[in-house]
Scaffold this motif. Structure first.
Motif, PDB file in Angstrom:
ATOM      1  N   ASP A   1       0.810  -1.219   0.000  1.00 14.96           N
ATOM      2  CA  ASP A   1       0.000   0.000   0.000  1.00 14.96           C
ATOM      3  C   ASP A   1       0.846   1.272   0.000  1.00 14.96           C
ATOM      4  N   ASP A   2       2.145   1.112   0.240  1.00 16.30           N
ATOM      5  CA  ASP A   2       3.009   2.292   0.317  1.00 16.30           C
ATOM      6  C   ASP A   2       3.474   2.769  -1.061  1.00 16.30           C
ATOM      7  N   VAL A   3       3.176   1.986  -2.086  1.00 13.62           N
ATOM      8  CA  VAL A   3       3.672   2.303  -3.417  1.00 13.62           C
ATOM      9  C   VAL A   3       2.671   3.177  -4.179  1.00 13.62           C
ATOM     10  N   THR A   4       3.152   4.324  -4.676  1.00 17.59           N
ATOM     11  CA  THR A   4       2.341   5.216  -5.501  1.00 17.59           C
ATOM     12  C   THR A   4       2.676   4.964  -6.964  1.00 17.59           C
ATOM     13  N   VAL A   5       1.657   4.721  -7.780  1.00 18.40           N
ATOM     14  CA  VAL A   5       1.906   4.347  -9.176  1.00 18.40           C
ATOM     15  C   VAL A   5       0.979   5.121 -10.110  1.00 18.40           C
ATOM     16  N   ASP A   6       1.576   5.758 -11.116  1.00 21.25           N
ATOM     17  CA  ASP A   6       0.806   6.398 -12.184  1.00 21.25           C
ATOM     18  C   ASP A   6       0.668   5.477 -13.392  1.00 21.25           C
ATOM     19  N   TYR A   7       1.776   4.797 -13.726  1.00 23.29           N
ATOM     20  CA  TYR A   7       1.783   3.892 -14.869  1.00 23.29           C
ATOM     21  C   TYR A   7       2.353   2.542 -14.461  1.00 23.29           C
ATOM     22  N   VAL A   8       1.688   1.472 -14.899  1.00 23.09           N
ATOM     23  CA  VAL A   8       2.223   0.117 -14.786  1.00 23.09           C
ATOM     24  C   VAL A   8       2.662  -0.294 -16.185  1.00 23.09           C
ATOM     25  N   LEU A   9       3.942  -0.570 -16.343  1.00 17.65           N
ATOM     26  CA  LEU A   9       4.495  -0.941 -17.641  1.00 17.65           C
ATOM     27  C   LEU A   9       4.762  -2.444 -17.661  1.00 17.65           C
ATOM     28  N   LEU A  10       4.127  -3.137 -18.591  1.00 18.97           N
ATOM     29  CA  LEU A  10       4.293  -4.590 -18.738  1.00 18.97           C
ATOM     30  C   LEU A  10       5.196  -4.849 -19.929  1.00 18.97           C
ATOM     31  N   SER A  11       6.365  -5.386 -19.664  1.00 16.87           N
ATOM     32  CA  SER A  11       7.360  -5.568 -20.708  1.00 16.87           C
ATOM     33  C   SER A  11       7.056  -6.796 -21.582  1.00 16.87           C
ATOM     34  N   SER A  12       7.440  -6.710 -22.835  1.00 17.17           N
ATOM     35  CA  SER A  12       7.254  -7.836 -23.754  1.00 17.17           C
ATOM     36  C   SER A  12       8.298  -8.920 -23.555  1.00 17.17           C
ATOM     37  N   GLU A  13       9.332  -8.634 -22.755  1.00 14.43           N
ATOM     38  CA  GLU A  13      10.352  -9.626 -22.449  1.00 14.43           C
ATOM     39  C   GLU A  13      11.005  -9.305 -21.104  1.00 14.43           C
ATOM     40  N   PRO A  14      11.543 -10.278 -20.396  1.00 15.64           N
ATOM     41  CA  PRO A  14      11.634 -11.693 -20.753  1.00 15.64           C
ATOM     42  C   PRO A  14      10.299 -12.455 -20.658  1.00 15.64           C
TER      43      PRO A  14
END
Length: 263
Positions: free
Chosen positions: A199-212
């Motif tokens: 709960d301590d993490v502030t996130v605007d964007y979650v980036l899902l990588s195509s690799e690995p």
């Protein structure tokens, strides 16, 4: 001739290497852009750029597991490795076969140093200089373009089951910072496993990588419950983790990413 690699190890060569084994996909791409494709005799199964290469060259394994007998049979003059991509055991075993050059990349300057090293070792200084200059032009232009954009908090996922992210002390984290992103897990090191109930993490964007891990559209819903206020985006992992000549394309990709998705 004696050269140094990026671990400050001395490498003795009898002349310009004519038979190259590359155990690092991004470095294989760089070799081809330096005009050295015909000198490459062995690559990994992940050396997919240019895409015809794995059909024409001997596959010697992956980046973490290699077939030493296949490498030896190719009688290479030099074997190209990377500190992060390849294990120390692989490097040590390869030293018994041929000269081994190990790269160690964390920044653009590290990349420019590697390009110059290859230019010297393989006697392609003019092409190396052109690639380095192109990288510098693209990097400078992008930094100027992005500097006034607001800083955004991001999480960059590289794996699922367990969930793993790119954190500090990585080339990915360095490129995130150039994009004016603040890594929400920047206080951690390398590629840690994380719990999705932080709960301590502030996130605007979650980036899902195509690799690995090959994240796809379907994986977005797996994370929406944990990051309900964040925008979840699929990103090209090669652009965030491949160095060398790929950086020329990477900065153009980053600009498109900001314009089309991150607004």
């Amino acid at each position: 001739m004696v050269f140094q690699d990026q671990l400050q190890r001395s490498i003795q060569l009898q002349g310009v290497p004519k038979r190259i084994v590359s155990l690092v996909p991004s470095q294989t791409e760089l070799l081809c852009d330096l005009g050295l494709e015909q000198s490459i005799v062995g690559v990994t199964k992940f050396c997919v750029h240019p895409n015809h290469l794995i059909k024409e060259k001997t596959i010697v394994g992956g980046t973490k597991q290699v077939h030493l007998d296949r490498i030896a049979a190719l009688q290479p003059d030099i074997i190209l490795c990377n500190k992060e991509e390849n294990t120390q055991e692989i490097v040590e075993a390869c030293k018994a076969i041929a000269a081994v050059h190990v790269s160690d990349i964390f920044t653009i300057n590290d990349t420019l140093e590697l390009v110059k090293m290859y230019g010297d070792i393989f006697s392609v200084k003019e092409k190396a200089t052109a690639i380095s200059q192109a990288i510098q032009v693209e990097a400078t232009g992008f930094k100027e373009w992005v500097q006034n954009k607001p800083v955004k908090n991001v999480v960059y996922f590289i794996w699922k089951k367990p969930w793993m992210v790119a954190a500090n002390n990585t080339f990915i984290n360095y490129l995130l910072s150039i994009n004016n992103f603040k890594n929400s897990f920047g206080d951690l090191s390398r590629y840690p496993e994380i719990a999705l109930d932080n709960d301590d993490v502030t996130v605007d964007y979650v980036l899902l990588s195509s690799e690995p891990y090959p994240f796809k559209e379907k994986h977005k819903k797996d994370l929406k419950n944990f990051f309900p206020n964040a925008k979840i985006c699929l990103v090209d992992g090669e652009m965030f983790s491949w160095y060398g000549s790929r950086l020329i394309k990477a900065f153009r990709y980053f600009k498109t990413l900001h314009q089309d998705y991150l607004h």
